[in-house]
Design a protein around this motif. Structure first.
Motif, PDB file in Angstrom:
ATOM      1  N   ALA A 120      24.243   5.976  -1.887  1.00  0.00           N
ATOM      2  CA  ALA A 120      24.284   4.687  -2.590  1.00  0.00           C
ATOM      3  C   ALA A 120      25.450   4.636  -3.564  1.00  0.00           C
ATOM      4  N   VAL A 121      25.690   5.727  -4.296  1.00  0.00           N
ATOM      5  CA  VAL A 121      26.806   5.779  -5.242  1.00  0.00           C
ATOM      6  C   VAL A 121      28.136   5.639  -4.509  1.00  0.00           C
ATOM      7  N   GLN A 122      28.212   6.223  -3.316  1.00  0.00           N
ATOM      8  CA  GLN A 122      29.437   6.142  -2.519  1.00  0.00           C
ATOM      9  C   GLN A 122      29.608   4.786  -1.840  1.00  0.00           C
ATOM     10  N   GLY A 123      28.587   3.957  -1.901  1.00  0.00           N
ATOM     11  CA  GLY A 123      28.652   2.648  -1.253  1.00  0.00           C
ATOM     12  C   GLY A 123      28.200   2.655   0.180  1.00  0.00           C
ATOM     13  N   SER A 124      27.670   3.792   0.667  1.00  0.00           N
ATOM     14  CA  SER A 124      27.157   3.881   2.041  1.00  0.00           C
ATOM     15  C   SER A 124      25.695   3.433   2.028  1.00  0.00           C
ATOM     16  N   LEU A 125      25.498   2.124   1.945  1.00  0.00           N
ATOM     17  CA  LEU A 125      24.164   1.588   1.706  1.00  0.00           C
ATOM     18  C   LEU A 125      23.256   1.702   2.932  1.00  0.00           C
ATOM     19  N   ILE A 126      23.835   1.722   4.126  1.00  0.00           N
ATOM     20  CA  ILE A 126      23.007   1.882   5.328  1.00  0.00           C
ATOM     21  C   ILE A 126      22.400   3.278   5.366  1.00  0.00           C
ATOM     22  N   MET A 127      23.214   4.302   5.096  1.00  0.00           N
ATOM     23  CA  MET A 127      22.688   5.667   5.062  1.00  0.00           C
ATOM     24  C   MET A 127      21.677   5.827   3.929  1.00  0.00           C
ATOM     25  N   ALA A 128      21.942   5.168   2.808  1.00  0.00           N
ATOM     26  CA  ALA A 128      20.975   5.206   1.708  1.00  0.00           C
ATOM     27  C   ALA A 128      19.642   4.622   2.158  1.00  0.00           C
ATOM     28  N   ALA A 129      19.683   3.515   2.895  1.00  0.00           N
ATOM     29  CA  ALA A 129      18.457   2.878   3.384  1.00  0.00           C
ATOM     30  C   ALA A 129      17.713   3.802   4.343  1.00  0.00           C
ATOM     31  N   ILE A 130      18.444   4.513   5.188  1.00  0.00           N
ATOM     32  CA  ILE A 130      17.813   5.424   6.148  1.00  0.00           C
ATOM     33  C   ILE A 130      17.066   6.540   5.418  1.00  0.00           C
ATOM     34  N   PHE A 131      17.704   7.117   4.408  1.00  0.00           N
ATOM     35  CA  PHE A 131      17.059   8.221   3.698  1.00  0.00           C
ATOM     36  C   PHE A 131      15.925   7.737   2.796  1.00  0.00           C
ATOM     37  N   VAL A 132      16.028   6.536   2.271  1.00  0.00           N
ATOM     38  CA  VAL A 132      14.904   5.975   1.514  1.00  0.00           C
ATOM     39  C   VAL A 132      13.706   5.764   2.438  1.00  0.00           C
ATOM     40  N   ALA A 133      13.961   5.250   3.646  1.00  0.00           N
ATOM     41  CA  ALA A 133      12.875   5.056   4.611  1.00  0.00           C
ATOM     42  C   ALA A 133      12.226   6.393   4.965  1.00  0.00           C
ATOM     43  N   ALA A 134      13.052   7.435   5.120  1.00  0.00           N
ATOM     44  CA  ALA A 134      12.503   8.768   5.407  1.00  0.00           C
ATOM     45  C   ALA A 134      11.678   9.273   4.226  1.00  0.00           C
ATOM     46  N   GLY A 135      12.164   9.034   3.004  1.00  0.00           N
ATOM     47  CA  GLY A 135      11.417   9.454   1.827  1.00  0.00           C
ATOM     48  C   GLY A 135      10.083   8.750   1.707  1.00  0.00           C
ATOM     49  N   ILE A 136      10.061   7.453   2.002  1.00  0.00           N
ATOM     50  CA  ILE A 136       8.813   6.693   1.963  1.00  0.00           C
ATOM     51  C   ILE A 136       7.846   7.194   3.032  1.00  0.00           C
ATOM     52  N   PHE A 137       8.386   7.603   4.183  1.00  0.00           N
ATOM     53  CA  PHE A 137       7.562   8.189   5.244  1.00  0.00           C
ATOM     54  C   PHE A 137       6.851   9.444   4.725  1.00  0.00           C
ATOM     55  N   PHE A 138       7.596  10.326   4.057  1.00  0.00           N
ATOM     56  CA  PHE A 138       6.985  11.534   3.494  1.00  0.00           C
ATOM     57  C   PHE A 138       6.027  11.178   2.361  1.00  0.00           C
ATOM     58  N   ASP A 139       6.346  10.140   1.603  1.00  0.00           N
ATOM     59  CA  ASP A 139       5.485   9.709   0.507  1.00  0.00           C
ATOM     60  C   ASP A 139       4.112   9.274   1.013  1.00  0.00           C
ATOM     61  N   PHE A 140       4.086   8.666   2.187  1.00  0.00           N
ATOM     62  CA  PHE A 140       2.810   8.247   2.779  1.00  0.00           C
ATOM     63  C   PHE A 140       1.985   9.456   3.192  1.00  0.00           C
ATOM     64  N   PHE A 141       2.643  10.464   3.749  1.00  0.00           N
ATOM     65  CA  PHE A 141       1.902  11.587   4.317  1.00  0.00           C
ATOM     66  C   PHE A 141       1.542  12.666   3.303  1.00  0.00           C
ATOM     67  N   ASP A 142       2.184  12.702   2.135  1.00  0.00           N
ATOM     68  CA  ASP A 142       1.783  13.727   1.169  1.00  0.00           C
ATOM     69  C   ASP A 142       0.388  13.449   0.633  1.00  0.00           C
ATOM     70  N   GLY A 143       0.102  12.170   0.334  1.00  0.00           N
ATOM     71  CA  GLY A 143      -1.238  11.831  -0.123  1.00  0.00           C
ATOM     72  C   GLY A 143      -2.278  12.016   0.966  1.00  0.00           C
ATOM     73  N   LEU A 144      -1.906  11.651   2.200  1.00  0.00           N
ATOM     74  CA  LEU A 144      -2.819  11.837   3.328  1.00  0.00           C
ATOM     75  C   LEU A 144      -3.134  13.309   3.536  1.00  0.00           C
ATOM     76  N   ALA A 145      -2.108  14.162   3.404  1.00  0.00           N
ATOM     77  CA  ALA A 145      -2.314  15.609   3.565  1.00  0.00           C
ATOM     78  C   ALA A 145      -3.198  16.161   2.459  1.00  0.00           C
ATOM     79  N   ALA A 146      -2.982  15.678   1.229  1.00  0.00           N
ATOM     80  CA  ALA A 146      -3.788  16.157   0.103  1.00  0.00           C
ATOM     81  C   ALA A 146      -5.259  15.809   0.289  1.00  0.00           C
ATOM     82  N   ARG A 147      -5.526  14.588   0.769  1.00  0.00           N
ATOM     83  CA  ARG A 147      -6.917  14.179   0.979  1.00  0.00           C
ATOM     84  C   ARG A 147      -7.529  14.912   2.167  1.00  0.00           C
TER      85      ARG A 147
END
Length: 250
Positions: A26-53
């Motif tokens: 994002a700092v470099q202005g590569s907003l598409i790659m930033a979006a891809i990694f944010v989507a991947a992070g949100i994917f892991f964010d969903f499964f960490d709580g599921l794994a904990a439960r």
């Protein structure tokens, strides 16, 4: 037992790793790659709580670590992306080619429109929303205010729309500085508004208890098939409106 206890935390750290990589892009202005990694992070964010439960290892450490990771992935990154969008939309001098530590530019000088820093309010509002979530016992089976991952997807959808669905009207709208400033303030408000939003967690699969969730998921599918990336803002808007029109009965 020790290894099992740390599995959700490891998944949360993957969320944080994706978020930090997204910050760099994002700092470099590569907003598409930033979006891809944010989507991947949100994917892991969903499964960490599921794994904990699922593993029955939920704890205070995991809760705090999850919020810290979300501050980066779903808070810092969308704030920087909004800053980049505003910096492109606002009138001013183009960025210099050399912005490294060896530049001849003085430390007191900068080559961006300072008004674009308004976009970073999204990062502040996201951090405040996450802190409130940690101490608010009303959000066990619903949300109060738009969740930070949903808000992050909203902001990150605009670079994707500009790149893959270029349309003169939509492009002019997204790159309008007043639209972006208004969206920034609206985003900050919705993150912390006292609006009760239904959660997508299923306690059972029965139709009677999940009519609104099934309808929303079907609506999301239809919107994505028809509008592609433009569907993301429409989905967030639909989510808020459905929650207001069909409030959950206590």
């Amino acid at each position: 037992m020790t290894i099992k206890r740390h599995i959700p935390n490891f998944i949360t750290l993957l969320n944080l790793l994706c978020g930090t990589i997204a910050v760099i892009f994002a700092v470099q202005g590569s907003l598409i790659m930033a979006a891809i990694f944010v989507a991947a992070g949100i994917f892991f964010d969903f499964f960490d709580g599921l794994a904990a439960r699922s593993l029955n290892v939920a704890g205070e450490l995991g809760l705090q670590l999850d919020s810290l990771a979300d501050v980066v992935t779903s808070g810092v990154v969308p704030g920087i992306v909004m800053y980049q969008l505003l910096n492109n939309a606002l009138p001013g001098v183009p960025l210099a080619e050399n912005t490294g530590w060896d530049t001849n530019q003085g430390w007191w000088e900068w080559n961006f429109n300072t008004l674009a820093l308004i976009g970073l309010l999204i990062s502040l509002a996201s951090a405040y929303r996450l802190a409130k979530f940690n101490v608010d016992d009303r959000q066990t089976d619903s949300f109060i205010g738009v969740p930070t991952p949903a808000n992050a997807l909203l902001i990150l959808s605009f670079p994707l729309i500009l790149t893959y669905q270029p349309d003169s009207f939509i492009t002019d709208l997204i790159l309008n500085e007043w639209f972006l400033i208004g969206l920034t303030f609206l985003s900050c408000y919705l993150l912390n508004a006292e609006i009760k939003l239904f959660a997508l967690k299923f306690s059972n699969w029965g139709l009677a208890d999940n009519k609104l969730r099934y309808f929303f998921l079907l609506l999301c599918l239809v919107l994505i098939l028809v509008f592609q990336f433009v569907a993301v803002p429409l989905i967030i808007l639909s989510y808020v409106l459905l929650s207001i029109v069909f409030p959950k009965k206590e």
